[in-house]
Design an enzyme around this catalytic site. Structure first.
Site, PDB file in Angstrom:
ATOM      1  CB  SER A 134      -6.150 -22.723 -50.812  1.00  0.00           C
ATOM      2  OG  SER A 134      -5.551 -23.792 -50.099  1.00  0.00           O
ATOM      3  CE  LYS A 135      -9.502 -17.284 -46.481  1.00  0.00           C
ATOM      4  NZ  LYS A 135     -10.747 -16.959 -45.766  1.00  0.00           N
TER       5      LYS A 135
END
Length: 465
Positions: free
Chosen positions: A233-234
């Site tokens: 994910s980010k």
């Protein structure tokens, strides 16, 4: 077979953990097999590709310790080769010009969807030669019309696709620019790449690319399609290598952790780069996806912080201390602090935060800790302890321990009643390493000044007992 592998990032962003894993597995396979690791920059996306992204990718690879044996090669500097190969395919009849308009293609697509069919190009220009003059066209590859294509993948095993699933895809756009699935074949073939190791998201592309190899007269390489990594994910894994470096992750830990995302060697968890090069092989690369576990990543980093020599870790730590505004150098004191504190942190940034009291002039006393541990009965013993430490000339953990035990016996105090006031005086709180090591690691004058100030603070809270 001489092993030649390639890592081919696109400079449209930073190098994240998925890209690191692909590059690392290529690098390790090349080293394990005595082969060549080639770096190719796939920069044909002119709108999104940026030179600064190329620089950070190269910087990340260099820092991680996996420099290429050849390259970097840039696709934008190879257009003459691509155009030459397109002309070869047109001349040999393995490719053709397609003059279908966007409107015609959209109409065919809508018709296929309405009839419940997979949208595919109708191949209406495949066997025609009545080309209209001056009209724009694309170039398409002629896919086989019957049979199957089978690959023996190093990770996925035997995989077969019916050619009816394959389209006559475009290899050159109407402006003459070549497409990805064409240029990657030309690059791999002309660079003599023996093994193509990449993510499983490219598996479908492989079956489109194999007919291009054959049309150009090349033998397809051996393929290995790695399972994707779950949990990116980010905030986890998709951050750049540089971002993890700024967070205080060691390069050894990044390489170590990423190597275990899909590969194993018995029950071993911690690997040096040399061990990875020795042990790596596709017989222990799994087919199933692996998960990015931030907690496990932090554990691996903490283990590497313990494994590096204190002198080395102190040198690595210095930039983080400078960033925090501390005016320090790598000297005996910093090395001692490093040795004392490294077990209490899992990143270099966390190490900086945990060790702040060694580098700050001011100590802020924690109220809850003070209330709990600064009791009237302990003050006489603590005051005597500080007086005797002040008279101590040999400032070592052993001599300091002897003073503590002497005072504890004399005043019949438990360890906590002298250790916790010491910690509060030196650090402001009670969460610190062994009190003897703590006192000894401080500069003698600094330690005594803080301890004396701590006595005054103790007296202000409980009175002059």
């Amino acid at each position: 077979m001489t092993v030649r592998v390639r890592f081919a990032p696109s400079p449209t962003g930073y190098l994240h953990m998925g890209g690191v894993r692909t590059g690392l597995f290529n690098y390790l396979f090349a080293k394990n097999q005595g082969g060549t690791f080639v770096l190719r920059v796939e920069d044909t996306d002119l709108e999104r590709s940026k030179p600064e992204y190329t620089e950070v990718i190269l910087d990340a690879m260099s820092w991680l310790g996996m420099p290429p044996d050849e390259g970097p090669y840039y696709q934008t500097k190879r257009f003459d080769i691509y155009h030459e190969k397109i002309e070869e395919l047109l001349a040999s009849g393995h490719a053709y010009k397609c003059f279908s308009t966007p409107e015609e293609l959209e109409a065919d697509r809508e018709k296929a969807l309405a009839e419940g069919r997979k949208p595919m190009y109708s191949r209406k220009w495949r066997d025609r030669s009545d080309y209209p003059e001056g009209e724009p066209f694309v170039v398409r590859i002629k896919m086989p019309l019957e049979g199957t294509i089978t690959i023996t993948d190093m990770v996925q095993g035997t995989v077969t696709v019916d050619v009816k699933e394959l389209d006559d895809f475009i290899i050159a756009r109407s402006d003459g620019s070549p497409t990805y699935n064409f240029v990657v074949v030309v690059d791999d073939a002309t660079m003599d790449i023996s093994h193509v190791i990449r993510g499983n998201d490219h598996l479908n592309n492989t079956f489109r690319q194999i007919p291009v190899y054959r049309a150009l007269g090349y033998e397809p390489p051996t393929f290995g399609h790695l399972p994707l990594i779950d949990g990116l994910s980010k905030r986890k894994g998709s951050m750049s290598v540089q971002a993890y470096r700024e967070m205080g992750f060691l390069k050894e830990a990044i390489v170590n952790y990423v190597s275990r995302l899909g590969w194993s060697h018995g029950d071993q968890e911690i690997f040096t780069m040399e061990e990875l090069e020795q042990y790596f092989g596709f017989d222990h690369v799994g087919r199933s996806s692996s998960s990015f576990d931030q907690d496990k990543f932090l554990w691996v980093n903490a283990e590497w912080m313990k494994r590096l020599a204190p002198e080395e870790l102190a040198s690595r730590w210095l930039p983080y201390l400078k960033e925090a505004g501390y005016d320090v150098d790598v000297d005996e004191r910093l090395i001692a602090i490093t040795a004392l504190m490294r077990d209490r942190a899992n990143t270099m940034v966390a190490l900086t935060e945990a060790s702040h009291y060694f580098f700050s002039d001011e100590v802020t006393y924690d109220e809850k800790a003070s209330e709990k541990w600064l009791k009237p009965g302990g003050l006489p013993g603590f005051r005597t302890l500080v007086e005797r430490l002040d008279a101590l000339s040999d400032w070592t953990p052993q001599t300091i321990e002897a003073v503590y035990k002497e005072v504890m016996a004399e005043f019949e105090l438990g360890m906590a009643k002298v250790a916790q006031p010491t910690r509060i005086a030196l650090t402001g709180a009670t969460n610190s390493p062994s009190v003897y090591e703590l006192v000894a690691t401080f500069d003698r004058d600094v330690a005594l000044a803080r301890l004396k100030k701590g006595v005054t603070y103790y007296e202000s809270r409980v009175g002059d007992a």
